[in-house]
Design a protein around this motif. Structure first.
Motif, PDB file in Angstrom:
ATOM      1  N   UNK A  89       0.860  -1.182   0.000  1.00 61.79           N
ATOM      2  CA  UNK A  89       0.000   0.000   0.000  1.00 61.79           C
ATOM      3  C   UNK A  89       0.898   1.233   0.000  1.00 61.79           C
ATOM      4  N   UNK A  90       0.479   2.273  -0.719  1.00 63.73           N
ATOM      5  CA  UNK A  90       1.298   3.474  -0.862  1.00 63.73           C
ATOM      6  C   UNK A  90       0.566   4.697  -0.332  1.00 63.73           C
ATOM      7  N   UNK A  91       1.312   5.617   0.239  1.00 62.14           N
ATOM      8  CA  UNK A  91       0.720   6.775   0.913  1.00 62.14           C
ATOM      9  C   UNK A  91       1.537   8.036   0.651  1.00 62.14           C
ATOM     10  N   UNK A  92       0.862   9.170   0.727  1.00 64.64           N
ATOM     11  CA  UNK A  92       1.500  10.461   0.857  1.00 64.64           C
ATOM     12  C   UNK A  92       0.986  11.119   2.131  1.00 64.64           C
ATOM     13  N   UNK A  93       1.945  11.663   2.894  1.00 69.47           N
ATOM     14  CA  UNK A  93       1.629  12.417   4.097  1.00 69.47           C
ATOM     15  C   UNK A  93       2.163  13.835   3.936  1.00 69.47           C
ATOM     16  N   UNK A  94       1.534  14.761   4.669  1.00 69.78           N
ATOM     17  CA  UNK A  94       1.990  16.144   4.684  1.00 69.78           C
ATOM     18  C   UNK A  94       2.233  16.564   6.128  1.00 69.78           C
ATOM     19  N   UNK A  95       3.314  17.294   6.338  1.00 73.71           N
ATOM     20  CA  UNK A  95       3.633  17.782   7.679  1.00 73.71           C
ATOM     21  C   UNK A  95       3.823  19.294   7.610  1.00 73.71           C
ATOM     22  N   UNK A  96       2.907  20.012   8.256  1.00 73.04           N
ATOM     23  CA  UNK A  96       3.027  21.463   8.363  1.00 73.04           C
ATOM     24  C   UNK A  96       3.934  21.804   9.546  1.00 73.04           C
ATOM     25  N   UNK A 142       0.067  25.439   0.790  1.00 69.76           N
ATOM     26  CA  UNK A 142       0.574  24.081   0.551  1.00 69.76           C
ATOM     27  C   UNK A 142       2.023  23.930   1.009  1.00 69.76           C
ATOM     28  N   UNK A 143       2.642  25.001   1.403  1.00 69.22           N
ATOM     29  CA  UNK A 143       4.028  24.952   1.878  1.00 69.22           C
ATOM     30  C   UNK A 143       4.114  24.032   3.091  1.00 69.22           C
ATOM     31  N   UNK A 144       4.932  22.989   2.978  1.00 70.69           N
ATOM     32  CA  UNK A 144       5.004  21.961   4.007  1.00 70.69           C
ATOM     33  C   UNK A 144       6.074  20.956   3.585  1.00 70.69           C
TER      34      UNK A 144
END
Lengths: 112, 113
Positions: B32-39, B84-86
């Protein structure tokens, strides 16, 4: 109604001390994790529990000991803190394996 | 063992520009593949996921397609905003052993107004 919560958010302590970080999730997930994120944002898994059973135990110093009193809680105790332990520690939980993880806000640990 | 490789950042774009962040993986079977975002100052948030070949994950204008033939899961957005900067992390969950999540090194995105 925070999904994954951690306490404390900041922890400043001296070398040689013992400290604990607590994590709680109210999502009903079976699996919980501890990660360490260094200053370059590299994320390294440390431990994982599934229904209170340890399933992942990466190569971390045995000064780090996780404890899961129940399915909703996973705590991290660190003995004899060292300068290199300074980092942000994240707790996460996961439902089914394919669903991804839900992260807590992190605990920034600074060892002086 | 399983691994994830992301393009190095930082990536700096002007507002409304097109975004691509490359991610390739090595794994047995069909992870399984994922994208995460961290602010800044926050934990990681799950952005999107895909569980089988040719699946497209999408959320908040971001998209990524699971490409088995090229073992890739590139993140795209048609028009980025300053918000979207992160830091963006690509990750996989393997299908063998302890089923660990493996994260890429993260790509910092900075969007200028």
């Amino acid at each position: 109604d925070t999904a994954v919560s951690q306490t404390p958010k900041y922890l400043v302590t001296q070398m040689g001390n013992d400290k604990s970080i607590k994590c709680e999730q109210n999502l009903g997930h079976d699996t919980m994790y501890w990660y360490k994120q260094d200053s370059k944002k590299f994320l390294k898994i440390m431990f994982s529990y599934n229904n209170k059973e340890l399933i992942i135990n990466e190569t971390v110093p045995n000064r780090f000991s996780p404890k899961s009193p129940d399915k909703a809680h996973l705590n991290l105790h660190i003995n004899s803190l060292e300068l290199g332990d300074s980092a942000v520690y994240f707790c996460a939980s996961s439902p089914l394996p394919s669903e991804g993880q839900y992260f807590g806000p992190g605990t920034r640990l600074t060892v002086t | 063992g399983d691994s994830v490789t992301q393009m190095e950042g930082p990536v700096t774009l002007s507002e409304e520009a097109f975004l691509t962040i490359n991610c390739t993986y090595t794994a047995t079977g069909y992870p399984s593949l994922f994208w995460y975002v961290q602010y800044p100052g926050e934990g990681l948030q799950l952005l999107l996921k895909a569980t089988k070949a040719d699946d497209k994950g999408s959320n908040k204008g971001f998209e990524a397609t699971y490409r088995k033939e090229t073992t890739s899961f590139h993140l795209e957005k048609g028009s980025v905003q300053v918000s979207d900067s992160a830091v963006y992390f690509c990750a996989l969950r393997g299908t063998s052993g302890t089923y660990k999540y493996i994260f890429g090194t993260g790509t910092r995105l900075k969007v200028l107004a």
